[in-house]
Scaffold this motif. Structure first.
Motif, PDB file in Angstrom:
ATOM      1  N   VAL A 172       0.812  -1.351  -0.155  1.00 24.95           N
ATOM      2  CA  VAL A 172       0.011  -0.152   0.101  1.00 24.95           C
ATOM      3  C   VAL A 172       0.812   1.038  -0.091  1.00 24.95           C
ATOM      4  O   VAL A 172       1.573   1.285   0.968  1.00 24.95           O
ATOM      5  N   HIS A 173       0.914   2.059  -1.070  1.00 26.42           N
ATOM      6  CA  HIS A 173       1.749   3.166  -1.382  1.00 26.42           C
ATOM      7  C   HIS A 173       0.799   4.553  -1.005  1.00 26.42           C
ATOM      8  O   HIS A 173      -0.233   4.523  -1.925  1.00 26.42           O
ATOM      9  N   CYS A 174       0.973   5.263  -0.147  1.00 27.74           N
ATOM     10  CA  CYS A 174      -0.074   6.331  -0.014  1.00 27.74           C
ATOM     11  C   CYS A 174       0.758   7.839  -0.484  1.00 27.74           C
ATOM     12  O   CYS A 174       1.955   7.719  -0.547  1.00 27.74           O
ATOM     13  N   PHE A 175      -0.079   8.554  -0.837  1.00 24.91           N
ATOM     14  CA  PHE A 175       0.151   9.829  -1.461  1.00 24.91           C
ATOM     15  C   PHE A 175      -0.406  10.960  -0.703  1.00 24.91           C
ATOM     16  O   PHE A 175      -1.382  10.867  -0.119  1.00 24.91           O
ATOM     17  N   TRP A 176       0.015  12.225  -0.754  1.00 19.11           N
ATOM     18  CA  TRP A 176      -0.346  13.564  -0.639  1.00 19.11           C
ATOM     19  C   TRP A 176       0.042  14.712  -1.549  1.00 19.11           C
ATOM     20  O   TRP A 176       0.972  14.214  -2.311  1.00 19.11           O
ATOM     21  N   MET A 177      -0.368  15.769  -1.236  1.00 21.04           N
ATOM     22  CA  MET A 177      -0.263  16.603  -2.293  1.00 21.04           C
ATOM     23  C   MET A 177       0.543  18.097  -1.967  1.00 21.04           C
ATOM     24  O   MET A 177       0.496  19.038  -2.523  1.00 21.04           O
ATOM     25  N   LYS A 178       1.437  17.585  -0.818  1.00 25.35           N
ATOM     26  CA  LYS A 178       2.317  18.971  -0.320  1.00 25.35           C
ATOM     27  C   LYS A 178       3.001  19.524  -1.644  1.00 25.35           C
ATOM     28  O   LYS A 178       3.618  18.758  -2.341  1.00 25.35           O
ATOM     29  N   ASN A 179       3.006  20.823  -1.859  1.00 33.08           N
ATOM     30  CA  ASN A 179       3.700  21.548  -2.774  1.00 33.08           C
ATOM     31  C   ASN A 179       3.282  21.053  -4.120  1.00 33.08           C
ATOM     32  O   ASN A 179       4.052  21.411  -5.158  1.00 33.08           O
ATOM     33  N   THR A 180       2.232  20.450  -4.366  1.00 33.49           N
ATOM     34  CA  THR A 180       1.571  20.149  -5.487  1.00 33.49           C
ATOM     35  C   THR A 180       0.600  21.035  -5.762  1.00 33.49           C
ATOM     36  O   THR A 180      -0.575  21.371  -5.288  1.00 33.49           O
ATOM     37  N   LEU A 181       0.740  21.997  -6.925  1.00 35.71           N
ATOM     38  CA  LEU A 181       0.015  23.170  -7.271  1.00 35.71           C
ATOM     39  C   LEU A 181      -1.423  22.919  -8.000  1.00 35.71           C
ATOM     40  O   LEU A 181      -2.118  23.843  -8.279  1.00 35.71           O
ATOM     41  N   ILE A 182      -1.332  21.684  -8.796  1.00 35.25           N
ATOM     42  CA  ILE A 182      -2.499  21.367  -9.476  1.00 35.25           C
ATOM     43  C   ILE A 182      -3.397  20.106  -8.781  1.00 35.25           C
ATOM     44  O   ILE A 182      -2.704  19.252  -8.393  1.00 35.25           O
ATOM     45  N   PRO A 183      -4.485  20.134  -8.784  1.00 35.82           N
ATOM     46  CA  PRO A 183      -5.397  18.944  -8.199  1.00 35.82           C
ATOM     47  C   PRO A 183      -5.193  17.692  -9.322  1.00 35.82           C
ATOM     48  O   PRO A 183      -4.968  18.136 -10.549  1.00 35.82           O
ATOM     49  N   LEU A 184      -5.167  16.670  -8.673  1.00 40.04           N
ATOM     50  CA  LEU A 184      -4.566  15.413  -9.808  1.00 40.04           C
ATOM     51  C   LEU A 184      -5.920  14.405  -9.204  1.00 40.04           C
ATOM     52  O   LEU A 184      -6.389  14.336  -8.240  1.00 40.04           O
ATOM     53  N   SER A 185      -5.792  13.384 -10.257  1.00 36.84           N
ATOM     54  CA  SER A 185      -6.524  12.100  -9.858  1.00 36.84           C
ATOM     55  C   SER A 185      -5.381  11.053  -9.803  1.00 36.84           C
ATOM     56  O   SER A 185      -4.348  11.095 -10.545  1.00 36.84           O
ATOM     57  N   ILE A 186      -5.481  10.101  -9.112  1.00 40.18           N
ATOM     58  CA  ILE A 186      -4.489   8.997  -8.835  1.00 40.18           C
ATOM     59  C   ILE A 186      -5.115   7.528  -8.880  1.00 40.18           C
ATOM     60  O   ILE A 186      -6.268   7.446  -8.361  1.00 40.18           O
ATOM     61  N   ALA A 187      -4.701   6.680  -9.943  1.00 44.12           N
ATOM     62  CA  ALA A 187      -4.967   5.682 -10.023  1.00 44.12           C
ATOM     63  C   ALA A 187      -3.976   4.725  -9.452  1.00 44.12           C
ATOM     64  O   ALA A 187      -2.841   4.670  -9.738  1.00 44.12           O
ATOM     65  N   PHE A 188      -4.352   3.604  -8.499  1.00 46.24           N
ATOM     66  CA  PHE A 188      -3.305   2.718  -7.906  1.00 46.24           C
ATOM     67  C   PHE A 188      -3.589   1.390  -8.630  1.00 46.24           C
ATOM     68  O   PHE A 188      -4.618   0.861  -9.075  1.00 46.24           O
ATOM     69  N   ILE A 189      -2.120   0.919  -9.204  1.00 43.28           N
ATOM     70  CA  ILE A 189      -2.122  -0.106 -10.075  1.00 43.28           C
ATOM     71  C   ILE A 189      -1.397  -1.544  -9.442  1.00 43.28           C
ATOM     72  O   ILE A 189      -0.345  -1.297  -9.081  1.00 43.28           O
ATOM     73  N   ARG A 190      -2.203  -2.775  -9.972  1.00 43.32           N
ATOM     74  CA  ARG A 190      -1.280  -3.840  -9.627  1.00 43.32           C
ATOM     75  C   ARG A 190      -0.197  -4.228 -10.567  1.00 43.32           C
ATOM     76  O   ARG A 190      -0.040  -3.438 -11.489  1.00 43.32           O
ATOM     77  N   ALA A 191       0.825  -5.268 -10.138  1.00 43.98           N
ATOM     78  CA  ALA A 191       1.909  -5.370 -10.974  1.00 43.98           C
ATOM     79  C   ALA A 191       1.220  -5.943 -12.549  1.00 43.98           C
ATOM     80  O   ALA A 191       1.980  -5.820 -13.400  1.00 43.98           O
ATOM     81  N   ASP A 192       0.159  -6.452 -12.391  1.00 37.44           N
ATOM     82  CA  ASP A 192      -0.448  -6.971 -13.824  1.00 37.44           C
ATOM     83  C   ASP A 192      -1.012  -5.891 -14.646  1.00 37.44           C
ATOM     84  O   ASP A 192      -1.428  -6.099 -15.800  1.00 37.44           O
ATOM     85  N   GLY A 193      -0.998  -4.641 -14.087  1.00 36.20           N
ATOM     86  CA  GLY A 193      -1.602  -3.447 -14.829  1.00 36.20           C
ATOM     87  C   GLY A 193      -3.151  -2.995 -14.570  1.00 36.20           C
ATOM     88  O   GLY A 193      -3.636  -1.985 -14.970  1.00 36.20           O
ATOM     89  N   THR A 194      -3.627  -3.665 -13.538  1.00 35.76           N
ATOM     90  CA  THR A 194      -5.103  -3.535 -13.330  1.00 35.76           C
ATOM     91  C   THR A 194      -5.321  -2.551 -12.266  1.00 35.76           C
ATOM     92  O   THR A 194      -4.652  -2.715 -11.291  1.00 35.76           O
ATOM     93  N   ILE A 195      -6.114  -1.471 -12.625  1.00 40.37           N
ATOM     94  CA  ILE A 195      -6.323  -0.449 -11.837  1.00 40.37           C
ATOM     95  C   ILE A 195      -7.235  -1.054 -10.669  1.00 40.37           C
ATOM     96  O   ILE A 195      -8.032  -1.438 -10.769  1.00 40.37           O
ATOM     97  N   THR A 196      -6.701  -0.708  -9.324  1.00 37.69           N
ATOM     98  CA  THR A 196      -7.536  -1.352  -8.173  1.00 37.69           C
ATOM     99  C   THR A 196      -8.461  -0.105  -7.496  1.00 37.69           C
ATOM    100  O   THR A 196      -9.652  -0.321  -7.065  1.00 37.69           O
ATOM    101  N   ASP A 197      -7.903   1.024  -7.294  1.00 37.58           N
ATOM    102  CA  ASP A 197      -8.503   2.254  -6.703  1.00 37.58           C
ATOM    103  C   ASP A 197      -8.104   3.298  -7.606  1.00 37.58           C
ATOM    104  O   ASP A 197      -7.091   3.534  -8.262  1.00 37.58           O
ATOM    105  N   ILE A 198      -8.890   4.186  -7.575  1.00 36.06           N
ATOM    106  CA  ILE A 198      -8.905   5.637  -8.078  1.00 36.06           C
ATOM    107  C   ILE A 198      -9.368   6.729  -7.110  1.00 36.06           C
ATOM    108  O   ILE A 198     -10.470   6.516  -6.455  1.00 36.06           O
ATOM    109  N   ASP A 199      -8.563   7.758  -6.833  1.00 36.14           N
ATOM    110  CA  ASP A 199      -9.051   8.679  -5.848  1.00 36.14           C
ATOM    111  C   ASP A 199      -8.891  10.294  -6.463  1.00 36.14           C
ATOM    112  O   ASP A 199      -7.995  10.272  -7.554  1.00 36.14           O
ATOM    113  N   GLU A 200      -9.474  11.024  -5.884  1.00 37.88           N
ATOM    114  CA  GLU A 200      -9.465  12.740  -6.317  1.00 37.88           C
ATOM    115  C   GLU A 200      -8.535  13.235  -5.143  1.00 37.88           C
ATOM    116  O   GLU A 200      -8.806  12.980  -3.967  1.00 37.88           O
ATOM    117  N   MET A 201      -7.806  14.208  -5.416  1.00 45.96           N
ATOM    118  CA  MET A 201      -6.808  14.852  -4.774  1.00 45.96           C
ATOM    119  C   MET A 201      -6.734  16.307  -4.808  1.00 45.96           C
ATOM    120  O   MET A 201      -6.889  16.820  -6.283  1.00 45.96           O
TER     121      MET A 201
END
Length: 168
Positions: free
Chosen positions: A96-125
């Motif tokens: 489980v790799h967590c992210f935050w947006m410190k010093n990130t100036l633009i809003p982003l979406s993030i997709a978390f992906i398994r080794a086989d390329g399958t997206i498991t989760d998407i979040d808005e930041m």
């Protein structure tokens, strides 16, 4: 072409009165703005390796962050992304790799992906926040795109990302 000193001065006054965005030198101004907001020692966007990924029919131009310093910086200090541009984070462990947006100036979406390329989760930041964004599942990759990109393209958990580089 003929012009007078008075007309030249009027043009200069008009140019100074216009907002900077009204000037036509967009590519130069974008580079200049990025250079002005990058702190000393930060890696400029063009210095990251790049990879072409596909998500269904969509081609993604992704900068790659595959080591600790690059992953720590990520998209910090960037003021814009091209329409299909993002950043791919490559991890050496399935976790489980967590992210935050410190010093990130633009809003982003993030997709978390398994080794086989399958997206498991998407979040808005939201920009410039320190809220943790953690997937519910282990993964090897994370892909950041402009906020709303995945939703706008109909990409959701279960979609496969093709072209992922192998972790080192």
């Amino acid at each position: 072409m003929r012009f007078s000193f008075r007309s030249w001065m009027a043009r200069v006054a008009l140019a100074l009165a216009l907002p900077a965005g009204a000037l036509v030198a967009a590519p130069f101004s974008a580079i200049t703005a990025a250079a002005q907001t990058m702190p000393a020692g930060a890696k400029p966007p063009e210095a990251f390796p790049r990879v072409k990924l596909t998500a269904g029919m969509f081609v993604i131009d992704a900068a790659v962050a595959a080591n600790d310093p690059d992953r720590e910086q990520g998209l910090m200090y960037r003021t814009q992304l091209a329409p299909n541009e993002g950043m791919l984070f490559v991890f050496n462990e399935n976790a489980v790799h967590c992210f935050w947006m410190k010093n990130t100036l633009i809003p982003l979406s993030i997709a978390f992906i398994r080794a086989d390329g399958t997206i498991t989760d998407i979040d808005e930041m939201q920009a410039e926040t320190t809220n943790n964004h953690c997937p519910r599942n282990n993964g090897t990759y994370a892909l950041e795109m402009s906020k709303g990109w995945f939703t706008a393209k109909g990409i959701r958990p279960g979609t496969k990302i093709q072209g992922l580089p192998q972790p080192q």
